[in-house]
Design an enzyme around this catalytic site. Structure first.
Site, PDB file in Angstrom:
ATOM      1  N   CYS A  46       0.824  -1.217   0.000  1.00  0.00           N
ATOM      2  CA  CYS A  46       0.000   0.000   0.000  1.00  0.00           C
ATOM      3  C   CYS A  46       0.853   1.260   0.000  1.00  0.00           C
ATOM      4  CB  CYS A  46      -0.934   0.006   1.202  1.00  0.00           C
ATOM      5  SG  CYS A  46      -1.842   1.560   1.367  1.00  0.00           S
ATOM      6  N   VAL A 182      -9.906  -2.118 -10.793  1.00  0.00           N
ATOM      7  CA  VAL A 182      -9.450  -0.904 -10.105  1.00  0.00           C
ATOM      8  C   VAL A 182      -8.075  -0.461 -10.592  1.00  0.00           C
ATOM      9  CG1 VAL A 182      -8.794   0.062  -7.881  1.00  0.00           C
ATOM     10  CG2 VAL A 182     -10.845  -1.349  -8.058  1.00  0.00           C
ATOM     11  N   ALA A 314      -6.306  -1.954   1.596  1.00  0.00           N
ATOM     12  CA  ALA A 314      -5.467  -1.670   2.762  1.00  0.00           C
ATOM     13  C   ALA A 314      -6.306  -1.518   4.020  1.00  0.00           C
ATOM     14  CB  ALA A 314      -4.646  -0.413   2.516  1.00  0.00           C
ATOM     15  N   HIS A 439     -24.814  23.176   2.610  1.00  0.00           N
ATOM     16  CA  HIS A 439     -25.003  23.652   1.239  1.00  0.00           C
ATOM     17  C   HIS A 439     -24.044  24.800   0.968  1.00  0.00           C
ATOM     18  CE1 HIS A 439     -27.045  24.869  -2.454  1.00  0.00           C
ATOM     19  NE2 HIS A 439     -27.002  26.114  -2.002  1.00  0.00           N
TER      20      HIS A 439
END
Length: 462
Positions: A46, A182, A314, A439
């Site tokens: 990783c 991925v 990971a 918002h």
């Protein structure tokens, strides 16, 4: 300490990647005497060859795209190209800082760190370069490496894996990427941003085939718009060198040529020749088999991370390592719900999800018991500001909880935190709808989607 035959650790960990070091840190925190063995660098795939460096390349690509597209925001900028040496310097600086911090963490927890190649020598010991390290319990966490296909020889120059791609000294003019999962789509995205002509070959009928089909279709649409080419539904047959690159032939006879071929068909477990089978550990196709508490069939041995047949992420390794440490320390950890793990593909646009797909929900609950709602990011103010497109799709059991959240769009990975709470707490749409979302944010889109699913849409049509 490892040379002292009288020393018996509470926990000996073979492998210092995400699962291994998480178990070491948590175990030491809980008072266990821990030895951590790693043959390469602490942090594993990783940190050094996976999550961190690939995301650094993707961010560099994002900056390049922003420079190219700055004028649409009223900013005058020019894009003069990619300095790949400088990109690698940036990437390596990120890794180095995290690596130094991780080394400090392990030292601060008084974990005995042992550099060297380990071999399981008994159900309670690991041999490391001629030394025997004894423990009351052994945790196997030796991770994974990129896979290839029979007859496909990786040369590190024209035919490469993700490991080679992370240190490639040039930006290829053209690339074929074998695998649309991925790893494949992330490199496709980064290389396209760097200026590479990219073609993805995926044998399944969609890119990111484990995701909800709607997410796959949205990503395919976005990739077409970006000029990333892909061929779906036909498997690889062969590859051969050409004068200037590689030629790939598919099972249907179709051919593709490019400067490099990136083999991104997934990762396989690192277990061969490490003594696992000799000590009676049950295995399947190289994976170590475990129960929900990460226990193998040998009472003194557990296994975590990419070495076991769970999600190769990971953060899954972290969770599994922590679970083992807590179990050995006498706590009562809860097994990992793998459907409840957030999943993010960091291409442009990002694909993020948690829970199950609509197809899986229909399989489990019945088609008439499943409700799906799509909220288009065109209705979200912050997404309009960012000029990103995509959707949030919610999958709900009729009159019940939301069992799947599937999102496509820039920065959607940052929204998956709330999504995992919605899934893991079995929230009803009305319960999420009553929460006030800030918002203008992209996070607001999650709230708007649940408002619509609860029957009271605001910035969307009925």
């Amino acid at each position: 300490m490892a040379n002292d035959a009288s020393t018996v650790f509470d926990l000996v960990i073979l492998g210092g990647g995400s699962g291994g070091y998480a178990a070491a840190l948590r175990g030491a925190q809980l008072g266990l005497d821990v030895a951590l063995i790693e043959k390469n660098k602490l942090g594993g795939t990783c940190l050094h060859n996976g999550c961190i460096p690939t995301k650094a390349l993707l961010h560099a690509g994002e900056v390049a795209d922003q420079a190219r597209e700055a004028e649409q925001f009223g900013v005058k900028a020019s894009f003069e190209g990619i300095d790949i040496k400088a990109v690698h310097t940036y990437k390596d600086d990120v890794i180095a800082g995290l690596y130094k911090g991780l080394q400090g963490l392990v030292a601060s927890r008084k974990v005995t760190y042992i550099e060297g190649t380990g071999h399981l020598s008994s159900p309670t010991s690991v041999d490391v370069d001629g030394r025997r390290v004894e423990g009351r319990h052994v945790l196997l966490a030796t991770g994974s490496v990129p896979k290839s296909l029979p007859g496909l020889e990786i040369d590190g120059n024209r035919i490469i894996t993700s490991d080679h791609a992370l240190t490639l000294d040039r930006v290829p003019e053209s690339a074929i990427i074998l695998g649309g999962g991925v790893i494949g789509v992330e490199f496709a995205s980064a290389w396209k941003s760097f200026g590479t002509d990219v073609t993805v070959i995926e044998g399944m009928k969609h890119l990111v085939p484990v995701e909800d089909e709607n997410s796959s279709k949205l990503l395919e649409r976005a990739f077409r718009k970006r000029g990333i080419k892909f061929n779906l539904g036909t498997f690889f047959q062969s590859a051969e060198y050409t004068e200037n690159g590689v030629k790939v032939t598919l099972a249907d006879g179709k051919t593709f040529e490019a400067e490099v071929l990136l083999v991104a068909i997934g990762r396989g477990p690192v277990s061969a020749g490490l003594g696992y089978e000799e000590q009676g550990v049950a295995m399947d196709r190289g994976y170590v088999l475990v129960d929900e508490y990460m226990r193998t069939n040998v009472p003194t041995i557990s296994a975590v991370g990419d070495l076991v047949p769970t999600l190769q992420l990971a953060h899954v390794g972290f969770a599994e390592g922590i679970l083992v440490a807590e179990r050995l320390a006498g706590l009562k950890p809860v097994p990992v719900d793998y459907d409840g793990v957030p999943r993010v593909t960091y291409c442009h646009p990002e694909v993020a999800s948690v829970g199950i797909t609509e197809a899986k929900a229909k399989e489990i609950y019945g088609a008439d018991k499943v409700v799906a709602l799509k909220y288009n990011l065109a209705g979200n103010g912050k997404s309009k500001i960012l000029k990103t497109a995509g959707e949030i799709k919610l999958v709900q059991v009729k009159d019940g909880a939301v069992v799947g959240v599937h999102m496509v769009g820039d920065r959607m990975g940052e929204q998956v935190g709330e999504a995992q709470l919605i899934y893991n707490w079995e929230a009803l749409p009305a319960e999420v709808a009553q929460l006030i979302h800030a918002h203008p944010t992209q996070n607001e889109a999650l709230g708007e989607a649940h408002l619509a699913l609860a029957g009271k849409p605001l910035h969307s049509h009925d």
